[in-house]
Design a protein around this motif. Structure first.
Motif, PDB file in Angstrom:
ATOM      1  N   ILE A  51       0.845  -1.178   0.000  1.00  0.00           N
ATOM      2  CA  ILE A  51       0.000   0.000   0.000  1.00  0.00           C
ATOM      3  C   ILE A  51       0.887   1.236   0.000  1.00  0.00           C
ATOM      4  O   ILE A  51       1.906   1.290   0.692  1.00  0.00           O
ATOM      5  CB  ILE A  51      -0.974  -0.025   1.197  1.00  0.00           C
ATOM      6  CG1 ILE A  51      -2.000   1.092   1.105  1.00  0.00           C
ATOM      7  CG2 ILE A  51      -0.216   0.001   2.527  1.00  0.00           C
ATOM      8  CD1 ILE A  51      -3.178   0.921   2.071  1.00  0.00           C
ATOM      9  N   GLY A  55      -2.243   5.523   0.995  1.00  0.00           N
ATOM     10  CA  GLY A  55      -3.260   4.480   0.913  1.00  0.00           C
ATOM     11  C   GLY A  55      -4.023   4.479  -0.395  1.00  0.00           C
ATOM     12  O   GLY A  55      -4.902   3.654  -0.614  1.00  0.00           O
ATOM     13  N   THR A  58      -2.774   0.329  -4.144  1.00  0.00           N
ATOM     14  CA  THR A  58      -2.494  -0.969  -3.552  1.00  0.00           C
ATOM     15  C   THR A  58      -2.050  -1.931  -4.641  1.00  0.00           C
ATOM     16  O   THR A  58      -2.345  -1.745  -5.833  1.00  0.00           O
ATOM     17  CB  THR A  58      -3.717  -1.558  -2.824  1.00  0.00           C
ATOM     18  OG1 THR A  58      -4.828  -1.623  -3.741  1.00  0.00           O
ATOM     19  CG2 THR A  58      -4.100  -0.714  -1.619  1.00  0.00           C
ATOM     20  N   THR A  69      -7.180  -7.895   1.850  1.00  0.00           N
ATOM     21  CA  THR A  69      -7.255  -6.441   1.727  1.00  0.00           C
ATOM     22  C   THR A  69      -6.228  -5.803   2.649  1.00  0.00           C
ATOM     23  O   THR A  69      -6.205  -6.087   3.853  1.00  0.00           O
ATOM     24  CB  THR A  69      -8.645  -5.928   2.097  1.00  0.00           C
ATOM     25  OG1 THR A  69      -9.633  -6.539   1.245  1.00  0.00           O
ATOM     26  CG2 THR A  69      -8.725  -4.411   1.925  1.00  0.00           C
ATOM     27  N   SER A  71      -4.699  -2.303   4.314  1.00  0.00           N
ATOM     28  CA  SER A  71      -5.114  -0.947   4.652  1.00  0.00           C
ATOM     29  C   SER A  71      -4.116  -0.377   5.654  1.00  0.00           C
ATOM     30  O   SER A  71      -3.312  -1.125   6.229  1.00  0.00           O
ATOM     31  CB  SER A  71      -6.536  -0.930   5.224  1.00  0.00           C
ATOM     32  OG  SER A  71      -6.609  -1.702   6.418  1.00  0.00           O
ATOM     33  N   ARG A  72      -4.195   0.929   5.842  1.00  0.00           N
ATOM     34  CA  ARG A  72      -3.286   1.562   6.779  1.00  0.00           C
ATOM     35  C   ARG A  72      -3.971   2.696   7.514  1.00  0.00           C
ATOM     36  O   ARG A  72      -4.914   3.309   6.979  1.00  0.00           O
ATOM     37  CB  ARG A  72      -2.020   2.060   6.072  1.00  0.00           C
ATOM     38  CG  ARG A  72      -2.237   3.189   5.090  1.00  0.00           C
ATOM     39  CD  ARG A  72      -0.959   3.472   4.293  1.00  0.00           C
ATOM     40  NE  ARG A  72       0.110   3.983   5.133  1.00  0.00           N
ATOM     41  CZ  ARG A  72       1.397   3.976   4.778  1.00  0.00           C
ATOM     42  NH1 ARG A  72       1.750   3.485   3.599  1.00  0.00           N
ATOM     43  NH2 ARG A  72       2.323   4.467   5.582  1.00  0.00           N
ATOM     44  N   ASP A  73      -3.476   2.958   8.704  1.00  0.00           N
ATOM     45  CA  ASP A  73      -3.951   4.071   9.517  1.00  0.00           C
ATOM     46  C   ASP A  73      -2.715   4.887   9.886  1.00  0.00           C
ATOM     47  O   ASP A  73      -1.960   4.506  10.790  1.00  0.00           O
ATOM     48  CB  ASP A  73      -4.673   3.547  10.763  1.00  0.00           C
ATOM     49  CG  ASP A  73      -5.241   4.656  11.628  1.00  0.00           C
ATOM     50  OD1 ASP A  73      -4.840   5.823  11.453  1.00  0.00           O
ATOM     51  OD2 ASP A  73      -6.072   4.354  12.483  1.00  0.00           O
TER      52      ASP A  73
END
Length: 121
Positions: A51, A55, A58, A69, A71-73
């Motif tokens: 990613i 974000g 991908t 899947t 994802s990132r924070d």
């Protein structure tokens, strides 16, 4: 020293789900492309998912498209890998990767210690 700490691995039955997390510290997380790689016994380490810093982009291995899947924070310095419809061939040690050289499917940068995922009935 940069730290990447994975969690969430374990034993799951075929068809089940797991969510891996990787918490980063001592890096400016938002400038790193983040990725998940895996290595099964007797096989080379392979890219599973990646990613971009924001974000917005991908990349997935063909073998996991539609099932995993990433994802990132950025506020929490954490990247996730949601894995569904798991298959025995997904069994491997999963490694978190942080790379500041751009959105490239070439391993480099920093690595976590790995977390074992075993898919078996």
């Amino acid at each position: 020293q940069v730290q990447l700490v994975e969690s969430g691995g374990g034993l799951v039955q075929p068809g089940g789900s797991l969510r891996l997390s990787c918490a980063a510290s001592r890096i400016i997380f938002s400038i790193y492309t983040m990725g998940w790689y895996r290595q099964a016994p007797g096989k080379q380490r392979e890219l599973v998912a990646q990613i971009s810093t924001s974000g917005g982009r991908t990349r997935y291995a063909d073998s996991v498209k539609g099932r995993f899947t990433i994802s990132r924070d950025n506020a929490a310095n954490t990247v996730y890998l949601q894995m569904s419809s798991l298959k025995p061939e997904d069994t491997a040690v999963y490694y978190c990767n942080a790379d500041d050289r751009g959105f490239r499917p070439v391993p480099g940068g920093y690595w976590g210690q790995g977390t074992q995922v075993t898919v078996s009935s």
